[in-house]
Scaffold this motif. Structure first.
Motif, mmCIF file in Angstrom:
data_model
loop_
_atom_site.group_PDB
_atom_site.id
_atom_site.type_symbol
_atom_site.label_atom_id
_atom_site.label_comp_id
_atom_site.label_asym_id
_atom_site.label_seq_id
_atom_site.Cartn_x
_atom_site.Cartn_y
_atom_site.Cartn_z
ATOM 1 N N PHE A 13 0.828 -1.208 0.000
ATOM 2 C CA PHE A 13 0.000 0.000 0.000
ATOM 3 C C PHE A 13 0.863 1.261 0.000
ATOM 4 N N THR A 14 1.954 1.233 0.740
ATOM 5 C CA THR A 14 2.846 2.397 0.794
ATOM 6 C C THR A 14 3.391 2.726 -0.585
ATOM 7 N N ASP A 15 3.708 1.696 -1.355
ATOM 8 C CA ASP A 15 4.277 1.909 -2.691
ATOM 9 C C ASP A 15 3.218 2.254 -3.740
ATOM 10 N N HIS A 16 2.042 1.650 -3.642
ATOM 11 C CA HIS A 16 1.068 1.739 -4.731
ATOM 12 C C HIS A 16 -0.206 2.514 -4.404
ATOM 13 N N CYS A 17 -0.426 2.866 -3.139
ATOM 14 C CA CYS A 17 -1.657 3.582 -2.775
ATOM 15 C C CYS A 17 -1.316 4.875 -2.045
ATOM 16 N N GLN A 29 -9.587 8.457 -13.046
ATOM 17 C CA GLN A 29 -8.523 7.773 -13.773
ATOM 18 C C GLN A 29 -8.582 6.265 -13.509
ATOM 19 N N GLN A 30 -7.913 5.508 -14.351
ATOM 20 C CA GLN A 30 -7.988 4.057 -14.300
ATOM 21 C C GLN A 30 -7.337 3.495 -13.034
ATOM 22 N N ARG A 31 -7.954 2.436 -12.513
ATOM 23 C CA ARG A 31 -7.450 1.772 -11.312
ATOM 24 C C ARG A 31 -6.560 0.581 -11.639
ATOM 25 N N ALA A 32 -6.323 0.321 -12.934
ATOM 26 C CA ALA A 32 -5.725 -0.940 -13.373
ATOM 27 C C ALA A 32 -4.382 -1.229 -12.705
ATOM 28 N N ALA A 33 -3.510 -0.235 -12.605
ATOM 29 C CA ALA A 33 -2.179 -0.479 -12.059
ATOM 30 C C ALA A 33 -2.255 -0.873 -10.587
ATOM 31 N N LEU A 34 -3.057 -0.152 -9.819
ATOM 32 C CA LEU A 34 -3.204 -0.477 -8.401
ATOM 33 C C LEU A 34 -3.847 -1.841 -8.226
ATOM 34 N N ALA A 37 -1.493 -4.726 -9.024
ATOM 35 C CA ALA A 37 -0.502 -4.940 -7.968
ATOM 36 C C ALA A 37 -1.102 -5.752 -6.823
ATOM 37 N N LEU A 38 -2.361 -5.480 -6.479
ATOM 38 C CA LEU A 38 -3.030 -6.231 -5.420
ATOM 39 C C LEU A 38 -3.283 -7.675 -5.841
ATOM 40 N N GLU A 39 -3.712 -7.867 -7.092
ATOM 41 C CA GLU A 39 -3.949 -9.222 -7.600
ATOM 42 C C GLU A 39 -2.645 -10.027 -7.632
ATOM 43 N N ASP A 40 -1.588 -9.412 -8.116
ATOM 44 C CA ASP A 40 -0.307 -10.114 -8.220
ATOM 45 C C ASP A 40 0.214 -10.541 -6.855
ATOM 46 N N ALA A 41 -0.080 -9.729 -5.832
ATOM 47 C CA ALA A 41 0.381 -10.056 -4.479
ATOM 48 C C ALA A 41 -0.435 -11.176 -3.848
ATOM 49 N N GLY A 42 -1.643 -11.430 -4.372
ATOM 50 C CA GLY A 42 -2.461 -12.536 -3.888
ATOM 51 C C GLY A 42 -3.307 -12.249 -2.663
ATOM 52 N N ALA A 73 -6.884 4.735 2.876
ATOM 53 C CA ALA A 73 -7.993 5.240 2.055
ATOM 54 C C ALA A 73 -8.027 4.540 0.703
ATOM 55 N N LEU A 74 -7.877 3.220 0.719
ATOM 56 C CA LEU A 74 -7.801 2.439 -0.515
ATOM 57 C C LEU A 74 -9.030 2.702 -1.385
ATOM 58 N N PRO A 75 -8.834 3.133 -2.630
ATOM 59 C CA PRO A 75 -9.980 3.503 -3.478
ATOM 60 C C PRO A 75 -10.513 2.372 -4.344
ATOM 61 N N VAL A 76 -10.119 1.146 -4.065
ATOM 62 C CA VAL A 76 -10.624 -0.023 -4.792
ATOM 63 C C VAL A 76 -11.117 -1.044 -3.769
ATOM 64 N N PRO A 77 -12.077 -1.908 -4.146
ATOM 65 C CA PRO A 77 -12.741 -2.782 -3.164
ATOM 66 C C PRO A 77 -11.988 -4.079 -2.863
ATOM 67 N N LEU A 78 -10.797 -3.970 -2.311
ATOM 68 C CA LEU A 78 -10.052 -5.169 -1.951
ATOM 69 C C LEU A 78 -10.776 -5.959 -0.866
#
Length: 333
Positions: A13-17, A29-34, A37-42, A73-78
């Motif tokens: 989160f520190t690096d990507h959010c 703007q697109q959320r794809a990169a964030l 990164a969450l999907e790749d981390a599992g 304040a994560l803006p995607v529904p993890l």
């Protein structure tokens, strides 16, 4: 929060959010990169059994992840995705690819299924909708979408045919309780973030030759904020004390009521200490206090869950409030 799992989530989160990323996604703007990164981390598969490619954790284990969603304040529904995938995997259904949010729908006379306010709906690939005691997974791409309330939320509608064609998801009849547990944890994270930022500001801001945190009136406000933030955090942790995929409804009621109650007090006191700068769009504080107000009402405000607790007390054969408190705060699983 100092174990390897939560440390890994916090580092990601520190690096990507960063606040800049949160602002960009809120602006459309697109959320794809964030999200990638969450999907790749599992982390979204934390509750999925190991046999199905997940980490095989239980609700109590993922509390740190959900709290950090609020802290950043994560803006995607993890959080929603994590919970939905765990539920579906444990009932033998295929785990959906992409992000998932929760919605409460009703069938209208216009031939549509309406969800009045889907939290983080603009960032979703799928919506797990509860309607009439049945839950089904619907594609967000097939919905009519209109912005609603908070900038990431949406009003969503589907043809009734889409609802009828979707396969029911067993074991998910009480989505509101599950969603309330999620938002209690995220509120706890946001409350701690607001408190720590306000404490730092009070120590840095100089007035009359010394930090404003040295003034007794400010110290009193900070102490009240601290009491609310830490009490809310403890309640949220208790709300997710479950060895399965579904939390205890009364513990969730306690957790959501306490965190929602704290949200109002902490947001008000924080802005009081910050003064005018705290209300500006350029200052990061508003990223968290806006979420405190939005999440306070999500899945029921404190008054709704107070009613749930009160009714449970009245229905108990021995309606003593002390016994109810002991039962809810017992951490032995």
């Amino acid at each position: 929060m100092d174990d390897l799992f939560s440390d890994a989530v916090k580092a990601l989160f520190t690096d990507h959010c960063t606040p800049a990323v949160v602002r960009a996604i809120e602006a459309g703007q697109q959320r794809a990169a964030l999200w990638q990164a969450l999907e790749d981390a599992g982390f979204a598969d934390a509750l999925v059994p190991e046999s199905a490619g997940g980490a095989g954790l239980v609700l109590a284990d993922v509390y740190p992840v959900l709290e950090l969603c609020g802290s950043f304040a994560l803006p995607v529904p993890l959080g929603e995705t994590l919970l939905a995938r765990g539920l579906m995997a444990h009932v033998g259904m295929a785990v959906p690819v992409g992000s998932v949010v929760f919605g409460t729908g009703h069938l209208a006379g216009d031939g549509l299924l309406h969800c009045a306010q889907v939290r983080c709906g603009t960032q979703a690939d799928w919506v797990l909708v509860s309607c009439g005691g049945i839950c089904r997974m619907l594609s967000a791409a097939d919905a009519q979408v209109h912005l609603a309330g908070f900038c990431l939320d949406a009003q969503m509608s589907w043809p009734v045919s889409a609802w009828d064609a979707a396969q029911p998801v067993p074991g998910t009849h009480d989505l509101v309780t599950l969603q309330a547990a999620l938002y209690a944890a995220q509120l706890a994270g946001a409350l701690m973030a607001v408190f720590s930022r306000t404490l730092q500001y009070a120590n840095d801001r100089q007035q009359f030759g010394k930090p404003i945190g040295k003034f007794q009136a400010i110290q009193h406000q900070l102490s009240v904020m601290s009491e609310h933030a830490f009490a809310a955090r403890m309640a949220a942790q208790l709300g997710l004390r479950s060895e399965g995929q579904v939390p205890d409804r009364l513990r969730v009621a306690m957790a959501k009521a306490r965190t929602s109650e704290a949200a109002l007090e902490v947001a008000d006191l924080s802005h009081s200490i910050h003064g005018a700068i705290g209300f500006t769009r350029e200052f990061d504080l508003q990223l968290y206090t806006r979420r405190l107000h939005a999440w306070r009402q999500a899945a029921g405000s404190e008054s709704y869950w107070h009613d749930v607790l009160g009714q449970a007390l009245l229905d108990s054969p021995e309606p003593m409030s002390l016994e109810l408190v002991r039962m809810l705060t017992d951490t032995v699983l």
